[in-house]
Design a protein around this motif. Structure first.
Motif, short mmCIF file in Angstrom:
data_model
loop_
_atom_site.label_atom_id
_atom_site.label_comp_id
_atom_site.label_asym_id
_atom_site.label_seq_id
_atom_site.Cartn_x
_atom_site.Cartn_y
_atom_site.Cartn_z
N HIS A 56 24.00 72.00 38.64
CA HIS A 56 23.42 70.76 38.24
C HIS A 56 22.15 71.03 37.25
O HIS A 56 22.35 70.40 36.22
CB HIS A 56 22.68 69.88 39.54
N MET A 57 21.57 71.89 37.41
CA MET A 57 20.33 72.48 36.47
C MET A 57 21.11 72.85 35.40
O MET A 57 20.44 72.24 34.13
CB MET A 57 19.50 73.44 37.18
N LYS A 58 21.81 73.82 35.33
CA LYS A 58 22.40 74.22 34.08
C LYS A 58 22.93 73.08 33.22
O LYS A 58 22.83 72.97 32.08
CB LYS A 58 23.47 75.51 34.27
N GLN A 59 23.77 72.32 33.74
CA GLN A 59 24.37 71.13 33.26
C GLN A 59 23.44 70.37 32.39
O GLN A 59 23.75 69.67 31.54
CB GLN A 59 25.39 70.43 33.83
N THR A 107 17.68 65.25 37.14
CA THR A 107 18.49 66.35 37.84
C THR A 107 18.61 66.32 39.18
O THR A 107 19.76 66.48 39.77
CB THR A 107 17.87 67.88 37.43
N ALA A 108 17.50 66.03 40.00
CA ALA A 108 17.72 66.02 41.37
C ALA A 108 18.47 64.66 41.85
O ALA A 108 19.38 64.69 42.61
CB ALA A 108 16.17 66.15 41.97
N ILE A 109 17.98 63.62 41.02
CA ILE A 109 18.60 62.16 41.61
C ILE A 109 20.04 62.20 41.39
O ILE A 109 20.78 61.87 42.15
CB ILE A 109 17.66 61.14 40.85
N SER A 110 20.35 62.58 40.18
CA SER A 110 21.79 62.48 39.73
C SER A 110 22.70 63.45 40.49
O SER A 110 23.88 63.17 41.02
CB SER A 110 22.21 62.90 38.26
N ALA A 111 21.96 64.60 41.00
CA ALA A 111 22.60 65.57 41.84
C ALA A 111 22.88 65.04 43.29
O ALA A 111 23.96 65.30 43.98
CB ALA A 111 21.97 67.10 42.01
N PHE A 112 21.88 64.46 43.79
CA PHE A 112 22.04 63.84 45.25
C PHE A 112 23.16 62.67 45.56
O PHE A 112 23.41 62.24 46.56
CB PHE A 112 20.49 63.44 45.51
N LEU A 113 23.25 62.09 44.28
CA LEU A 113 23.86 60.73 44.35
C LEU A 113 25.35 60.63 43.96
O LEU A 113 25.72 61.33 43.17
CB LEU A 113 23.18 59.41 43.47
N ARG A 114 26.09 59.70 44.68
CA ARG A 114 27.57 59.73 44.24
C ARG A 114 27.49 58.38 43.26
O ARG A 114 26.56 57.93 42.99
CB ARG A 114 28.45 59.41 45.26
N PRO A 115 28.61 58.39 42.28
CA PRO A 115 28.41 57.63 41.20
C PRO A 115 28.07 55.96 41.35
O PRO A 115 27.15 55.56 40.58
CB PRO A 115 30.03 57.47 40.60
N HIS A 116 28.40 55.44 42.60
CA HIS A 116 28.13 54.24 42.74
C HIS A 116 26.67 53.87 43.52
O HIS A 116 26.62 52.78 43.66
CB HIS A 116 29.20 53.50 43.68
N ASP A 123 15.28 75.03 50.22
CA ASP A 123 15.84 75.49 48.71
C ASP A 123 14.68 75.13 47.88
O ASP A 123 14.39 73.99 47.82
CB ASP A 123 16.79 75.22 48.19
N ILE A 124 14.23 76.20 47.04
CA ILE A 124 13.36 75.68 45.72
C ILE A 124 13.73 76.40 44.49
O ILE A 124 14.46 77.32 44.28
CB ILE A 124 12.00 76.55 46.13
N HIS A 125 13.59 75.28 43.50
CA HIS A 125 14.03 75.37 42.02
C HIS A 125 12.96 75.10 41.36
O HIS A 125 12.41 74.30 41.49
CB HIS A 125 15.15 74.59 41.84
#
Ligand SMILES: Cc1ncc(COP(=O)(O)O)c(C=O)c1O
Length: 348
Positions: free
Chosen positions: A225-228, A67-76, A54-56
């Protein structure tokens, strides 16, 4: 005053500006649903020989990283980065602001190695600590070094054995891939990392980074995630048109080759007159170590970063060449440094 401060001091390659003008009045869909963005994504997939990624397209490096790192990870979950890594040193805590700690690792050359990751995992034992989950590397690194294919194969194997995500910041990927010391191809990357990006901002575009998500579990809902995060541009065409032009006939690689060639000329010529370097950098950033006095004299004529203090009398400076750097500017800089260094040598 000529600037060797950065590879984004100029605007964009004229072909990109022409493409933007030519398409200016055409009405297209917004938010990356336009034909230019779709074609650019197809073209990039073709260049990589991969239809399953997928390319964005996003606007900048910090935005892409967060954006990528926060999308890929869970909170902890936490990021592991070299202490010199861009997310660690120059992004204003952007990753931490998304709730993820960055675990910092000292390195000699800006590159992470499996043994260092092993130590980090060993030190994080239970739920009273963050869980190391994503390994952030950049190619080229913050100090101009590049990863070999073997190094990436080893990192990839370690990450997969330990359920870690391997993420490559490619703000200067063009320079890394076009380095004379590089043995990686763009098409190798989807096999070797879980996600990476191809930087346009530092290689001839007005702005723009193409994020490539290679591993299926990381792909879901990415446009949400991008939009947010404010990363889904209404005028997404601006990014699509630029990446189409950069990759239509490999302008991207041509521009990176130009900046690398001049950086190499700079480092080889300075080495001939005895200048030492902070790192062995085969990309478009070089870090000569000069006396404070020589640096002051150079500052009267050139703009550059003073990178790191080496000892009481010496500092390393960072000289960056770009897609637009003229050869005569580099020649003049070489002559000026040679003259100043030789005068100093004769005085002492
Ligand atoms: C390796 C790397 N990643 C990310 C960035 C951040 O890019 P931006 O300034 O576009 O947010 C930079 C910028 O210098 C960089 O060098």
């Amino acid at each position: 005053m000529y600037s060797f401060k950065n590879d984004y001091s100029e605007g964009a390659h004229p072909r990109i500006l022409e493409a933007l003008i030519q398409t200016n009045t055409e009405q297209v869909e917004g938010y990356g649903e336009d034909r230019f963005t779709k074609n650019a994504i197809q073209l990039l997939k073709k260049k990589m020989g991969r239809d399953d990624v997928d390319i964005h397209l996003l606007s900048g490096g910090t935005q892409t990283n967060l954006t990528a790192i926060s999308a890929f990870l869970r909170p902890h979950e936490a990021v592991i980065s070299a202490s010199t890594g861009h997310v660690q040193t120059h992004e204003t805590g952007a990753i931490e602001a998304t709730g993820h700690k960055i675990i910092s690792v000292e390195t000699v050359d800006g590159k992470l190695k499996p043994a260092q990751l092993k130590e980090v995992i060993k030190a994080h034992t239970d739920e009273h600590m963050v869980k190391p989950k994503l390994v952030y590397i950049s190619n080229s690194t913050e100090i101009g070094t590049i990863y070999s294919k073997k190094e990436l194969v080893q990192l990839n194997a370690f990450c997969h054995q330990n359920q870690l995500i391997l993420f490559m910041d490619g703000a200067r990927l063009g320079s890394a891939l076009c380095s004379t010391e590089n043995d990686l191809r763009l098409s190798d990357l989807p096999e070797l990392v879980d996600a990476f990006y191809i930087g346009g901002t530092k290689n001839g575009a007005l702005l723009g980074e193409a994020l490539v998500i290679c591993r299926d579990p990381l792909k879901a809902d990415f446009r949400f995630h991008m939009k947010q995060k404010g990363a889904l541009l209404a005028k997404g065409r601006l990014l699509g048109i630029q990446f189409l032009e950069l990759f239509r006939d490999d302008l991207f690689f041509e521009l990176a080759t130009h900046s690398n060639r001049l950086a190499r000329k700079l480092s080889m010529e300075l080495a001939k007159c005895g200048v030492q370097f902070l790192t062995n950098s085969p990309s478009n950033q070089v870090f000569p170590i000069l006396t404070v006095d020589v640096i002051h004299q150079l500052q009267a004529k050139y703009d550059f970063h003073v990178w790191d203090k080496v000892d009481a009398r010496h500092s390393a400076i960072r000289l960056v060449t770009s897609w637009a750097t003229p050869e005569n500017a580099v020649n003049e800089l070489i002559e000026d440094i040679k003259r100043l260094v030789t005068t100093k040598q004769n005085e002492s």
